[in-house]
Design a protein around this motif. Structure first.
Motif, PDB file in Angstrom:
ATOM      1  N   ASP A 195       0.829  -1.206   0.000  1.00  0.00           N
ATOM      2  CA  ASP A 195       0.000   0.000   0.000  1.00  0.00           C
ATOM      3  C   ASP A 195       0.867   1.262   0.000  1.00  0.00           C
ATOM      4  O   ASP A 195       0.587   2.228   0.695  1.00  0.00           O
ATOM      5  N   GLN A 196       1.973   1.210  -0.762  1.00  0.00           N
ATOM      6  CA  GLN A 196       2.912   2.320  -0.933  1.00  0.00           C
ATOM      7  C   GLN A 196       3.683   2.639   0.345  1.00  0.00           C
ATOM      8  O   GLN A 196       4.254   3.717   0.492  1.00  0.00           O
ATOM      9  N   LYS A 197       3.724   1.701   1.299  1.00  0.00           N
ATOM     10  CA  LYS A 197       4.456   1.910   2.555  1.00  0.00           C
ATOM     11  C   LYS A 197       5.535   0.856   2.718  1.00  0.00           C
ATOM     12  O   LYS A 197       5.375  -0.283   2.287  1.00  0.00           O
ATOM     13  N   GLN A 202       6.796   1.885   8.319  1.00  0.00           N
ATOM     14  CA  GLN A 202       5.469   2.467   8.068  1.00  0.00           C
ATOM     15  C   GLN A 202       5.527   3.853   7.434  1.00  0.00           C
ATOM     16  O   GLN A 202       4.584   4.637   7.541  1.00  0.00           O
ATOM     17  N   MET A 204       5.517   6.264   4.137  1.00  0.00           N
ATOM     18  CA  MET A 204       5.078   6.234   2.746  1.00  0.00           C
ATOM     19  C   MET A 204       6.262   6.466   1.812  1.00  0.00           C
ATOM     20  O   MET A 204       7.149   7.270   2.093  1.00  0.00           O
ATOM     21  N   TYR A 210       8.206   4.059  -5.240  1.00  0.00           N
ATOM     22  CA  TYR A 210       7.218   2.978  -5.194  1.00  0.00           C
ATOM     23  C   TYR A 210       7.150   2.261  -6.545  1.00  0.00           C
ATOM     24  O   TYR A 210       7.132   1.018  -6.609  1.00  0.00           O
ATOM     25  N   CYS A 222      14.825   1.809   1.434  1.00  0.00           N
ATOM     26  CA  CYS A 222      13.873   2.757   2.017  1.00  0.00           C
ATOM     27  C   CYS A 222      14.622   4.022   2.428  1.00  0.00           C
ATOM     28  O   CYS A 222      15.655   3.946   3.102  1.00  0.00           O
ATOM     29  N   HIS A 291       6.971  12.549   4.240  1.00  0.00           N
ATOM     30  CA  HIS A 291       7.482  11.216   4.567  1.00  0.00           C
ATOM     31  C   HIS A 291       8.008  11.105   5.988  1.00  0.00           C
ATOM     32  O   HIS A 291       7.875  10.061   6.614  1.00  0.00           O
ATOM     33  N   ASP A 342       0.735   8.525  10.478  1.00  0.00           N
ATOM     34  CA  ASP A 342       0.040   7.376   9.886  1.00  0.00           C
ATOM     35  C   ASP A 342      -1.415   7.707   9.573  1.00  0.00           C
ATOM     36  O   ASP A 342      -1.956   7.294   8.540  1.00  0.00           O
ATOM     37  N   LEU A 345      -1.457   9.972   6.459  1.00  0.00           N
ATOM     38  CA  LEU A 345      -1.115   9.201   5.261  1.00  0.00           C
ATOM     39  C   LEU A 345      -2.243   8.249   4.875  1.00  0.00           C
ATOM     40  O   LEU A 345      -2.549   8.060   3.696  1.00  0.00           O
ATOM     41  N   SER A 349      -4.384   8.342   1.420  1.00  0.00           N
ATOM     42  CA  SER A 349      -4.557   7.172   0.564  1.00  0.00           C
ATOM     43  C   SER A 349      -6.037   6.934   0.274  1.00  0.00           C
ATOM     44  O   SER A 349      -6.431   6.644  -0.863  1.00  0.00           O
TER      45      SER A 349
END
Length: 374
Positions: A195-197, A202, A204, A210, A222, A291, A342, A345, A349
């Motif tokens: 989920d793009q994470k 955790q 994004m 991605y 990352c 981010h 979180d 983000l 989403s």
């Protein structure tokens, strides 16, 4: 998926299993020590009961000896009374005899108390002996089980070390060094993207990052935690199916005194979150990096509501849900808490997915109105 990445996934499984087995083997001496301490406590309990019983027995013998001595004195005093010539001498001997008899009765009472206690002492000793016997058998079994488990662990450890050496040889040296460096400090060196994470930290991922991970043409790390990333299409498909069946996203309140926005291109900062708060006749603006959640610059205050005071910041933005008061926001300092980041983000989403579904529905409706266009 790149072969290096596939090998690293298997290597991480091996590394974690080796770590678990090493910790289990290292814990054996401590476990045996706990078992031995438990047995030592029971032994001490038995020794204490035996010592108390011996002390009572020694005291009883002391009192019996004292009685014998006193009886000897009484016999001596009686013999002397037969030879006295005055009444005063006779009375003095009778007084000594009475005093000795009182001492004998006192010692006899003490012996009687010890005899009563002796039964309880004997029960304590027997109970401690039974407990020690049972615990000794149980503890010997525990120690034997621990030794067997350790032998099994050491055998598995040798097998996993063999697998690990083979996998390490199949990974390019530069990638292996990076993986081991991150593994040492973070406990894992590779992480799945969902989920793009990055599922480990955790955070994004940037859209370009991605897409590169999804493509699987090169090894990507990352930007937040430095773990090497991989993508599993099957897990991503499950997330997409879940997102399609989740309830509709809550709409932010238009008249709220607080407003959060996503800005896709905020000057040199790039993607950011904007937080506006109206207070009396003024409003404030805070800017946070997407981010990392770190605040960019200082809080800016202007006269008027935020829509009038900061119109230049509201072009091309996405409105998000935010529910934190200004006092709480001030307490965060210069960085958003992870739970807040979180939340933002996740809402971003959901907002994007909702916009995608709306666009798809509009396109389908247009196609149905103009069948010739198809």
């Amino acid at each position: 998926m790149l072969q290096d990445v596939q090998n690293l996934m298997e290597l991480q499984v091996a590394d974690k299993e080796i770590l678990r087995l090493k910790e289990e083997v290292a814990a054996l001496p401590k476990r045996v020590a706990v078992i031995e301490n438990k047995l030592a406590a029971t032994r001490a309990k038995l020794e204490k009961a035996k010592t108390a019983a011996k002390a009572d027995e020694a005291a009883r013998k002391k009192y019996e000896t004292a009685i014998q001595d006193l009886q000897g004195k009484i016999s001596k005093f009686r013999d002397q009374s037969l030879a006295v010539k005055t009444n005063d001498q006779y009375k003095a001997l009778m007084h000594e005899i009475q005093f000795a008899e009182l001492e004998i009765r006192a010692n006899e009472d003490k012996i009687l108390d010890l005899m009563v206690n002796a039964e309880a002492r004997d029960k304590d000793v027997k109970a401690a002996e039974v407990e020690l016997k049972a615990e000794t058998a149980e503890i010997e079994k525990e120690k034997d089980d621990a030794r067997k488990r350790t032998a099994e662990d050491e055998k598995l450890l040798a097998e996993w070390n063999g697998k690990r050496d083979k996998l390490r040889g199949a990974v390019s040296p530069d990638i292996l060094r990076h993986y081991e460096r991150v593994m040492k400090f973070r406990g894992s060196g590779i992480s799945e993207v969902r989920d793009q994470k990055c599922t480990a930290c955790q955070v994004m991922l940037r859209p370009q990052t991605y897409n590169e991970v999804r493509a699987g043409q090169k090894v990507i790390e990352c930007e937040s935690c430095q773990r090497l990333l991989y993508f599993n299409p099957e897990n991503e498909a499950k997330i997409e199916r879940t997102n399609l069946t989740t309830r509709r996203r809550a709409k932010p309140k238009v008249d709220s005194q607080q407003a959060w926005f996503y800005h896709p291109s905020y000057g040199e900062a790039g993607e950011v979150f904007l937080a506006f708060i109206n207070a009396d006749t003024n409003s404030s603006r805070r800017v946070y990096e997407l981010h990392t959640g770190r605040q960019i610059g200082d809080t800016l205050n202007r006269e008027g509501s935020f829509r009038l005071a900061f119109p230049e910041d509201l072009n091309g933005v996405i409105r998000l849900n935010g529910h934190w008061d200004e006092e709480e926001i001030d307490s965060w300092g210069s960085e958003l808490p992870m739970v807040v980041l979180d939340s933002l983000l996740g809402d971003l989403s959901a907002a994007r997915a909702e916009a995608g579904r709306s666009s798809h529905a509009a396109a389908a409706e247009t196609a149905s109105e103009h069948p010739a266009a198809s």
